[in-house]
Write a protein that holds these residues in place. Structure first.
Motif, PDB file in Angstrom:
ATOM      1  N   GLU A  45       0.848  -1.194   0.000  1.00  0.00           N
ATOM      2  CA  GLU A  45       0.000   0.000   0.000  1.00  0.00           C
ATOM      3  C   GLU A  45       0.883   1.243   0.000  1.00  0.00           C
ATOM      4  O   GLU A  45       1.627   1.481   0.971  1.00  0.00           O
ATOM      5  CB  GLU A  45      -0.915   0.015   1.221  1.00  0.00           C
ATOM      6  CG  GLU A  45      -1.804   1.241   1.306  1.00  0.00           C
ATOM      7  CD  GLU A  45      -2.624   1.282   2.580  1.00  0.00           C
ATOM      8  OE1 GLU A  45      -3.282   2.307   2.820  1.00  0.00           O
ATOM      9  OE2 GLU A  45      -2.590   0.293   3.341  1.00  0.00           O
ATOM     10  N   PRO A  46       0.825   2.056  -1.057  1.00  0.00           N
ATOM     11  CA  PRO A  46       1.673   3.252  -1.099  1.00  0.00           C
ATOM     12  C   PRO A  46       1.306   4.256  -0.008  1.00  0.00           C
ATOM     13  O   PRO A  46       0.133   4.437   0.318  1.00  0.00           O
ATOM     14  CB  PRO A  46       1.402   3.838  -2.491  1.00  0.00           C
ATOM     15  CG  PRO A  46       0.816   2.712  -3.280  1.00  0.00           C
ATOM     16  CD  PRO A  46       0.056   1.872  -2.299  1.00  0.00           C
ATOM     17  N   ASP A  47       2.329   4.889   0.557  1.00  0.00           N
ATOM     18  CA  ASP A  47       2.159   5.975   1.520  1.00  0.00           C
ATOM     19  C   ASP A  47       2.881   7.185   0.926  1.00  0.00           C
ATOM     20  O   ASP A  47       4.097   7.318   1.049  1.00  0.00           O
ATOM     21  CB  ASP A  47       2.760   5.583   2.865  1.00  0.00           C
ATOM     22  CG  ASP A  47       2.525   6.618   3.957  1.00  0.00           C
ATOM     23  OD1 ASP A  47       2.341   7.801   3.629  1.00  0.00           O
ATOM     24  OD2 ASP A  47       2.532   6.236   5.137  1.00  0.00           O
ATOM     25  N   GLU A  48       2.121   8.050   0.253  1.00  0.00           N
ATOM     26  CA  GLU A  48       2.737   9.173  -0.458  1.00  0.00           C
ATOM     27  C   GLU A  48       3.368  10.180   0.488  1.00  0.00           C
ATOM     28  O   GLU A  48       4.361  10.826   0.135  1.00  0.00           O
ATOM     29  CB  GLU A  48       1.684   9.856  -1.334  1.00  0.00           C
ATOM     30  CG  GLU A  48       1.177   8.976  -2.467  1.00  0.00           C
ATOM     31  CD  GLU A  48       0.194   9.697  -3.357  1.00  0.00           C
ATOM     32  OE1 GLU A  48      -0.097  10.880  -3.070  1.00  0.00           O
ATOM     33  OE2 GLU A  48      -0.287   9.087  -4.330  1.00  0.00           O
ATOM     34  N   VAL A  61       6.106   2.159   1.129  1.00  0.00           N
ATOM     35  CA  VAL A  61       4.956   1.276   1.016  1.00  0.00           C
ATOM     36  C   VAL A  61       4.822   0.478   2.306  1.00  0.00           C
ATOM     37  O   VAL A  61       5.820   0.124   2.946  1.00  0.00           O
ATOM     38  CB  VAL A  61       5.080   0.311  -0.183  1.00  0.00           C
ATOM     39  CG1 VAL A  61       4.987   1.056  -1.498  1.00  0.00           C
ATOM     40  CG2 VAL A  61       6.361  -0.508  -0.115  1.00  0.00           C
ATOM     41  N   HIS A  62       3.586   0.226   2.686  1.00  0.00           N
ATOM     42  CA  HIS A  62       3.297  -0.667   3.800  1.00  0.00           C
ATOM     43  C   HIS A  62       3.005  -2.039   3.216  1.00  0.00           C
ATOM     44  O   HIS A  62       2.196  -2.175   2.288  1.00  0.00           O
ATOM     45  CB  HIS A  62       2.111  -0.153   4.613  1.00  0.00           C
ATOM     46  CG  HIS A  62       2.311   1.249   5.124  1.00  0.00           C
ATOM     47  ND1 HIS A  62       3.270   1.558   6.050  1.00  0.00           N
ATOM     48  CD2 HIS A  62       1.689   2.420   4.814  1.00  0.00           C
ATOM     49  CE1 HIS A  62       3.232   2.860   6.312  1.00  0.00           C
ATOM     50  NE2 HIS A  62       2.283   3.395   5.568  1.00  0.00           N
ATOM     51  N   VAL A  63       3.658  -3.054   3.753  1.00  0.00           N
ATOM     52  CA  VAL A  63       3.630  -4.373   3.128  1.00  0.00           C
ATOM     53  C   VAL A  63       2.930  -5.383   4.033  1.00  0.00           C
ATOM     54  O   VAL A  63       3.178  -5.432   5.250  1.00  0.00           O
ATOM     55  CB  VAL A  63       5.066  -4.857   2.823  1.00  0.00           C
ATOM     56  CG1 VAL A  63       5.053  -6.276   2.252  1.00  0.00           C
ATOM     57  CG2 VAL A  63       5.751  -3.900   1.848  1.00  0.00           C
ATOM     58  N   LEU A 107       6.912  -7.687  -6.085  1.00  0.00           N
ATOM     59  CA  LEU A 107       7.114  -6.735  -4.992  1.00  0.00           C
ATOM     60  C   LEU A 107       8.458  -6.026  -5.147  1.00  0.00           C
ATOM     61  O   LEU A 107       8.548  -4.802  -4.979  1.00  0.00           O
ATOM     62  CB  LEU A 107       7.051  -7.440  -3.645  1.00  0.00           C
ATOM     63  CG  LEU A 107       7.345  -6.544  -2.435  1.00  0.00           C
ATOM     64  CD1 LEU A 107       6.213  -5.531  -2.227  1.00  0.00           C
ATOM     65  CD2 LEU A 107       7.570  -7.364  -1.174  1.00  0.00           C
ATOM     66  N   ALA A 108       9.505  -6.773  -5.476  1.00  0.00           N
ATOM     67  CA  ALA A 108      10.829  -6.167  -5.630  1.00  0.00           C
ATOM     68  C   ALA A 108      10.827  -5.118  -6.732  1.00  0.00           C
ATOM     69  O   ALA A 108      11.439  -4.044  -6.589  1.00  0.00           O
ATOM     70  CB  ALA A 108      11.866  -7.251  -5.920  1.00  0.00           C
ATOM     71  N   ALA A 109      10.132  -5.382  -7.842  1.00  0.00           N
ATOM     72  CA  ALA A 109      10.061  -4.413  -8.932  1.00  0.00           C
ATOM     73  C   ALA A 109       9.297  -3.166  -8.508  1.00  0.00           C
ATOM     74  O   ALA A 109       9.665  -2.038  -8.847  1.00  0.00           O
ATOM     75  CB  ALA A 109       9.400  -5.049 -10.152  1.00  0.00           C
ATOM     76  N   LEU A 110       8.222  -3.361  -7.748  1.00  0.00           N
ATOM     77  CA  LEU A 110       7.430  -2.218  -7.279  1.00  0.00           C
ATOM     78  C   LEU A 110       8.269  -1.325  -6.366  1.00  0.00           C
ATOM     79  O   LEU A 110       8.237  -0.092  -6.490  1.00  0.00           O
ATOM     80  CB  LEU A 110       6.193  -2.732  -6.564  1.00  0.00           C
ATOM     81  CG  LEU A 110       5.142  -1.727  -6.087  1.00  0.00           C
ATOM     82  CD1 LEU A 110       3.769  -2.387  -6.034  1.00  0.00           C
ATOM     83  CD2 LEU A 110       5.478  -1.167  -4.708  1.00  0.00           C
ATOM     84  N   VAL A 111       9.011  -1.923  -5.454  1.00  0.00           N
ATOM     85  CA  VAL A 111       9.831  -1.140  -4.524  1.00  0.00           C
ATOM     86  C   VAL A 111      10.973  -0.454  -5.258  1.00  0.00           C
ATOM     87  O   VAL A 111      11.300   0.709  -4.991  1.00  0.00           O
ATOM     88  CB  VAL A 111      10.350  -2.029  -3.382  1.00  0.00           C
ATOM     89  CG1 VAL A 111      11.371  -1.281  -2.529  1.00  0.00           C
ATOM     90  CG2 VAL A 111       9.189  -2.514  -2.511  1.00  0.00           C
ATOM     91  N   LEU A 144      10.261   2.914  -6.700  1.00  0.00           N
ATOM     92  CA  LEU A 144      10.108   4.068  -5.811  1.00  0.00           C
ATOM     93  C   LEU A 144      11.329   4.974  -5.849  1.00  0.00           C
ATOM     94  O   LEU A 144      11.238   6.169  -5.558  1.00  0.00           O
ATOM     95  CB  LEU A 144       9.875   3.602  -4.364  1.00  0.00           C
ATOM     96  CG  LEU A 144       8.598   2.822  -4.092  1.00  0.00           C
ATOM     97  CD1 LEU A 144       8.594   2.318  -2.648  1.00  0.00           C
ATOM     98  CD2 LEU A 144       7.372   3.693  -4.343  1.00  0.00           C
ATOM     99  N   ASP A 145      12.478   4.416  -6.179  1.00  0.00           N
ATOM    100  CA  ASP A 145      13.716   5.194  -6.229  1.00  0.00           C
ATOM    101  C   ASP A 145      13.730   6.003  -7.516  1.00  0.00           C
ATOM    102  O   ASP A 145      13.655   5.425  -8.605  1.00  0.00           O
ATOM    103  CB  ASP A 145      14.913   4.247  -6.194  1.00  0.00           C
ATOM    104  CG  ASP A 145      16.201   4.945  -5.801  1.00  0.00           C
ATOM    105  OD1 ASP A 145      16.176   6.177  -5.623  1.00  0.00           O
ATOM    106  OD2 ASP A 145      17.214   4.252  -5.669  1.00  0.00           O
ATOM    107  N   PRO A 146      13.799   7.341  -7.438  1.00  0.00           N
ATOM    108  CA  PRO A 146      13.725   8.158  -8.650  1.00  0.00           C
ATOM    109  C   PRO A 146      14.781   7.765  -9.668  1.00  0.00           C
ATOM    110  O   PRO A 146      15.969   7.643  -9.346  1.00  0.00           O
ATOM    111  CB  PRO A 146      13.951   9.585  -8.131  1.00  0.00           C
ATOM    112  CG  PRO A 146      13.592   9.539  -6.686  1.00  0.00           C
ATOM    113  CD  PRO A 146      13.951   8.158  -6.222  1.00  0.00           C
TER     114      PRO A 146
END
Length: 339
Positions: free
Chosen positions: A133-136, A141-143, A197-201, A204-206
């Motif tokens: 769940e993204p936390d902007e 993200v909360h996993v 999950l690894a790809a999603l995280v 997050l890195d610009p």
């Protein structure tokens, strides 16, 4: 400049002793990894790492650029992360056989075909599923972590599997920087595989490497305060930067709320840009502005980097810039700026 001494000496001697020992013991480590058991070697490494700090852990694991990796880990303790990094920096350069890391590394395929025995259960790690769940506000993200065996496992074992699996997939620093809450759940619903999950995280890195800044506002003692901070504001992004550098910059030109006028703000920005360009071994992570004072927070990786800031601030026209340096490996000095 005010420099506050550490209550305890830095473990420089213990780090130097480790690498002096490694220079002669490395052939034994190579034989150990290839199957030549050496219990004495294991005991020696354990004692040398404990001499650096008793809460550090170590392991041999497979490498990527090198065939093998020697890891000394803070095990998620931010107060020890910079110490592990200092151990790594003091060591030799990696080569084809051995690399060195100050945190456990992750791999998107870490769970493939894996099995784990825990609390009387045999877990097929391929069956683990995740939700994110993204936390902007916090840039994380909360996993949630689920496995078919979780309903019949005790809470402690479920949580251990959840944390271990994330460390294996994302690496310790990846979890520390990009993951907020972690929960082991017993009800199906999480659908992401480990690689997903690894790809999603990783996303997050610009991609451009440019820092992201988050704005905040509030009041202190009745005075408005505005602040900006790099996001996410996690020390694992800058391992080894464990000296908090606080610059308190006065400004005379201010509005009715005590905040800088447009002209004063331009001068403050120019000073900060000058510091950012010329600082060597220090990074600006946050600013706070209120009641005629602009506080800039930096973290440095060595005392010399903090001392090097002195000539950069000596000619400020609105008064003396107060510079204070405090050891702060857990970044407690800026905890109020980290949601």
């Amino acid at each position: 400049m005010i420099f506050r001494r550490r209550r305890k000496d830095d473990p420089v001697a213990a780090i130097d002793a480790f690498w002096a020992w490694w220079a002669t013991a490395r052939p034994r480590a190579e034989r150990q990894i290839t199957g030549d058991a050496d219990d004495r070697l294991i005991a020696e490494i354990g004692a040398l790492v404990s001499a650096i700090h008793p809460e550090l852990e170590w392991e041999f694991t497979a490498g990527t650029a090198s065939r093998h990796l020697l890891v000394v880990s803070a095990c998620g303790d931010p107060a020890l992360r910079s110490l592990a990094e200092r151990w790594r920096r003091a060591g030799p350069a990696p080569d084809e056989t051995f690399g060195y890391a100050s945190a456990r590394q992750g791999s998107p395929d870490a769970l493939d075909g894996g099995h784990l025995s825990i609390a009387g259960h045999e877990l097929d790690l391929d069956e683990l599923r995740f939700s994110a769940e993204p936390d902007e506000e916090r840039d994380c993200v909360h996993v949630e972590v689920w496995h078919p065996a979780f309903p019949s496992m005790p809470d402690g074992a479920r949580n251990q599997v959840a944390f271990l699996s994330l460390d294996w997939l994302l690496g310790e620093d990846g979890v520390e920087i990009w993951v907020g809450g972690i929960e082991a759940i017993t009800t199906p619903g999480a659908t992401l595989t480990g690689p997903e999950l690894a790809a999603l995280v990783a996303a997050l890195d610009p991609a451009d490497g440019e820092p992201r800044w988050r704005a905040m506002s509030g009041t202190v003692d009745g005075h408005p305060v505005v602040a900006i901070a790099q996001s996410p504001l996690r020390p694992a992004r800058w391992p080894g930067h464990d000296l908090h550098v606080r610059l308190e910059v006065p400004y005379h030109r201010r509005d009715g709320n005590g905040l800088p006028t447009k002209e004063a703000l331009a001068d403050l920005h120019a000073l900060e840009d000058h510091i950012s360009v010329h600082a060597d071994g220090a990074v600006v992570v946050a600013h706070e502005t209120s009641d005629g004072l602009r506080t800039t927070h930096l973290y440095a990786d060595r005392p010399a980097a903090a001392h090097a800031l002195e000539p950069l601030i000596s000619s400020w026209p609105d008064g003396r810039v107060r510079l204070t340096v405090t050891p702060d490996p857990a970044w407690e000095q800026i905890a109020h700026l980290n949601p």
